[in-house]
Design a protein around this motif. Structure first.
Motif, PDB file in Angstrom:
ATOM      1  N   LEU A 276      26.273  98.182   3.393  1.00 13.59           N
ATOM      2  CA  LEU A 276      26.647  99.210   4.378  1.00 13.59           C
ATOM      3  C   LEU A 276      26.105  98.884   5.760  1.00 13.59           C
ATOM      4  CD1 LEU A 276      26.213 102.625   2.537  1.00 13.59           C
ATOM      5  CD2 LEU A 276      28.277 101.798   3.663  1.00 13.59           C
ATOM      6  N   ALA A 277      24.946  98.269   5.809  1.00 11.45           N
ATOM      7  CA  ALA A 277      24.312  97.956   7.089  1.00 11.45           C
ATOM      8  C   ALA A 277      24.903  96.720   7.761  1.00 11.45           C
ATOM      9  CB  ALA A 277      22.813  97.750   6.882  1.00 11.45           C
ATOM     10  N   ASP A 278      25.699  95.946   7.024  1.00  7.49           N
ATOM     11  CA  ASP A 278      26.260  94.705   7.561  1.00  7.49           C
ATOM     12  C   ASP A 278      27.766  94.833   7.724  1.00  7.49           C
ATOM     13  OD1 ASP A 278      27.123  92.147   8.177  1.00  7.49           O
ATOM     14  OD2 ASP A 278      25.894  91.172   6.638  1.00  7.49           O
ATOM     15  N   PRO A 279      28.259  94.987   8.943  1.00  2.51           N
ATOM     16  CA  PRO A 279      29.698  95.179   9.150  1.00  2.51           C
ATOM     17  C   PRO A 279      30.544  93.978   8.721  1.00  2.51           C
ATOM     18  CG  PRO A 279      28.568  94.875  11.248  1.00  2.51           C
ATOM     19  CD  PRO A 279      27.515  94.957  10.193  1.00  2.51           C
ATOM     20  N   ASP A 280      29.912  92.822   8.507  1.00  6.53           N
ATOM     21  CA  ASP A 280      30.658  91.635   8.092  1.00  6.53           C
ATOM     22  C   ASP A 280      30.826  91.541   6.575  1.00  6.53           C
ATOM     23  OD1 ASP A 280      30.963  90.796  10.730  1.00  6.53           O
ATOM     24  OD2 ASP A 280      28.990  89.828  10.701  1.00  6.53           O
ATOM     25  N   VAL A 281      30.162  92.426   5.824  1.00  8.64           N
ATOM     26  CA  VAL A 281      30.284  92.418   4.369  1.00  8.64           C
ATOM     27  C   VAL A 281      31.382  93.406   3.966  1.00  8.64           C
ATOM     28  CG1 VAL A 281      29.118  92.932   2.182  1.00  8.64           C
ATOM     29  CG2 VAL A 281      27.870  91.797   4.024  1.00  8.64           C
ATOM     30  N   PRO A 282      32.478  92.910   3.349  1.00  6.00           N
ATOM     31  CA  PRO A 282      33.526  93.830   2.918  1.00  6.00           C
ATOM     32  C   PRO A 282      33.053  94.672   1.733  1.00  6.00           C
ATOM     33  CG  PRO A 282      34.011  91.612   2.155  1.00  6.00           C
ATOM     34  CD  PRO A 282      32.769  91.521   3.011  1.00  6.00           C
ATOM     35  N   LEU A 283      33.370  95.935   1.761  1.00 10.93           N
ATOM     36  CA  LEU A 283      32.995  96.845   0.684  1.00 10.93           C
ATOM     37  C   LEU A 283      34.207  97.054  -0.222  1.00 10.93           C
ATOM     38  CD1 LEU A 283      30.931  99.370   2.802  1.00 10.93           C
ATOM     39  CD2 LEU A 283      30.052  97.628   1.242  1.00 10.93           C
ATOM     40  N   ASP A 284      34.465  96.062  -1.076  1.00 14.46           N
ATOM     41  CA  ASP A 284      35.615  96.082  -1.980  1.00 14.46           C
ATOM     42  C   ASP A 284      35.235  96.837  -3.244  1.00 14.46           C
ATOM     43  OD1 ASP A 284      38.081  95.609  -3.091  1.00 14.46           O
ATOM     44  OD2 ASP A 284      37.540  93.616  -3.827  1.00 14.46           O
ATOM     45  N   GLU A 285      35.118  98.135  -3.104  1.00 17.45           N
ATOM     46  CA  GLU A 285      34.657  98.978  -4.205  1.00 17.45           C
ATOM     47  C   GLU A 285      35.088 100.412  -3.982  1.00 17.45           C
ATOM     48  OE1 GLU A 285      30.160  99.693  -3.590  1.00 17.45           O
ATOM     49  OE2 GLU A 285      30.666  97.858  -2.503  1.00 17.45           O
ATOM     50  N   ASP A 286      34.847 101.223  -4.993  1.00 15.22           N
ATOM     51  CA  ASP A 286      35.125 102.647  -4.917  1.00 15.22           C
ATOM     52  C   ASP A 286      33.828 103.396  -4.641  1.00 15.22           C
ATOM     53  OD1 ASP A 286      37.824 102.246  -5.584  1.00 15.22           O
ATOM     54  OD2 ASP A 286      37.450 102.497  -7.721  1.00 15.22           O
ATOM     55  N   VAL A 287      33.958 104.625  -4.174  1.00 14.87           N
ATOM     56  CA  VAL A 287      32.824 105.523  -3.997  1.00 14.87           C
ATOM     57  C   VAL A 287      32.994 106.652  -5.004  1.00 14.87           C
ATOM     58  CG1 VAL A 287      31.688 107.152  -2.447  1.00 14.87           C
ATOM     59  CG2 VAL A 287      32.535 104.981  -1.552  1.00 14.87           C
ATOM     60  N   LEU A 288      31.982 106.850  -5.829  1.00 16.07           N
ATOM     61  CA  LEU A 288      32.020 107.890  -6.849  1.00 16.07           C
ATOM     62  C   LEU A 288      31.383 109.156  -6.293  1.00 16.07           C
ATOM     63  CD1 LEU A 288      30.873 105.684  -9.870  1.00 16.07           C
ATOM     64  CD2 LEU A 288      33.194 106.043  -8.979  1.00 16.07           C
ATOM     65  N   LEU A 289      32.105 110.278  -6.411  1.00 14.14           N
ATOM     66  CA  LEU A 289      31.646 111.550  -5.853  1.00 14.14           C
ATOM     67  C   LEU A 289      31.571 112.622  -6.928  1.00 14.14           C
ATOM     68  CD1 LEU A 289      33.932 111.702  -2.675  1.00 14.14           C
ATOM     69  CD2 LEU A 289      31.584 110.854  -2.813  1.00 14.14           C
ATOM     70  N   ALA A 290      30.609 113.517  -6.784  1.00  9.80           N
ATOM     71  CA  ALA A 290      30.498 114.672  -7.661  1.00  9.80           C
ATOM     72  C   ALA A 290      30.087 115.870  -6.816  1.00  9.80           C
ATOM     73  CB  ALA A 290      29.470 114.428  -8.763  1.00  9.80           C
ATOM     74  N   GLY A 291      30.627 117.023  -7.148  1.00  7.31           N
ATOM     75  CA  GLY A 291      30.272 118.231  -6.417  1.00  7.31           C
ATOM     76  C   GLY A 291      31.097 119.410  -6.871  1.00  7.31           C
ATOM     77  N   ASP A 292      30.625 120.592  -6.547  1.00  4.77           N
ATOM     78  CA  ASP A 292      31.304 121.820  -6.938  1.00  4.77           C
ATOM     79  C   ASP A 292      32.207 122.389  -5.850  1.00  4.77           C
ATOM     80  OD1 ASP A 292      29.966 121.654  -9.372  1.00  4.77           O
ATOM     81  OD2 ASP A 292      28.299 122.890  -8.683  1.00  4.77           O
ATOM     82  N   ASP A 293      32.148 121.828  -4.657  1.00  2.23           N
ATOM     83  CA  ASP A 293      32.923 122.300  -3.513  1.00  2.23           C
ATOM     84  C   ASP A 293      34.042 121.293  -3.236  1.00  2.23           C
ATOM     85  OD1 ASP A 293      33.827 122.659  -0.798  1.00  2.23           O
ATOM     86  OD2 ASP A 293      31.958 123.714  -0.322  1.00  2.23           O
ATOM     87  N   ALA A 294      35.266 121.637  -3.660  1.00  2.00           N
ATOM     88  CA  ALA A 294      36.397 120.704  -3.548  1.00  2.00           C
ATOM     89  C   ALA A 294      36.669 120.296  -2.109  1.00  2.00           C
ATOM     90  CB  ALA A 294      37.651 121.330  -4.170  1.00  2.00           C
ATOM     91  N   GLU A 295      36.586 121.220  -1.182  1.00  2.00           N
ATOM     92  CA  GLU A 295      36.841 120.902   0.223  1.00  2.00           C
ATOM     93  C   GLU A 295      35.781 119.939   0.767  1.00  2.00           C
ATOM     94  OE1 GLU A 295      36.996 123.078   4.575  1.00  2.00           O
ATOM     95  OE2 GLU A 295      37.299 124.310   2.799  1.00  2.00           O
TER      96      GLU A 295
END
Length: 167
Positions: A92-111
């Motif tokens: 995340l700190a290196d703009p030259d590194v591609p982040l070829d991945e998903d972000v997993l999210l959890a929460g009770d507030d859909a919005e």
């Protein structure tokens, strides 16, 4: 100086619509309680993980509640979303590194999850994956230890990609 524009954690939170809470596990409850009034109504993204190191290996010491749930209890009016546990901070700190991945999210507030998913879409080449209620953070947080060990062993910045999802 320009870097001091936000000053304290309280001032930074007050001036932000979305607050990323990234503190050591032992400080999550205290920080959340201290900012309770400021965090009320704001989206708080809990990225903390209960990581411990033993003999050079990352492990996790989860409690009965996830750190995200502890945040929600300590700041009950905050709109808490757990996420980004599987995204390498180094990448995340290196703009030259591609982040070829998903972000997993959890929460009770859909919005709130939708807002965080929109931020994730700007950062990763994958997508934001809604993993369910906030209690699921108990398992998302521990994935950090798995990836720390994989990244150390293979000298990379591996992430997670969930396959088989509809476009």
């Amino acid at each position: 100086t320009p870097r001091d524009d936000f000053g304290s954690n309280e001032e930074a939170s007050r001036r932000s619509e979305v607050v990323f809470l990234s503190v050591p596990p032992g400080g999550v409850a205290e920080m959340s309680r201290g900012l309770r009034d400021v965090l009320a109504g704001r989206i708080v993204v809990s990225v903390a993980a209960p990581i411990v190191f033993r003999n050079g290996q990352a492990g996790a010491e989860p409690g009965e509640l996830s750190l995200a749930e502890i945040t929600a209890v300590a700041a009950p009016e905050a709109r808490v979303v757990a996420g980004f546990h599987t995204v390498s901070a180094r990448a995340l700190a290196d703009p030259d590194v591609p982040l070829d991945e998903d972000v997993l999210l959890a929460g009770d507030d859909a919005e709130a999850k939708e807002v965080v998913a929109g931020l994730a879409a700007r950062l990763v080449e994958g997508r934001a994956v809604d993993c369910g209620r906030l209690e699921v953070a108990r398992w998302l947080e521990t994935l950090t230890a798995v990836l720390l060990n994989v990244n150390r062993r293979y000298k990379t910045n591996a992430g997670v990609r969930v396959t088989g999802l509809p476009e």
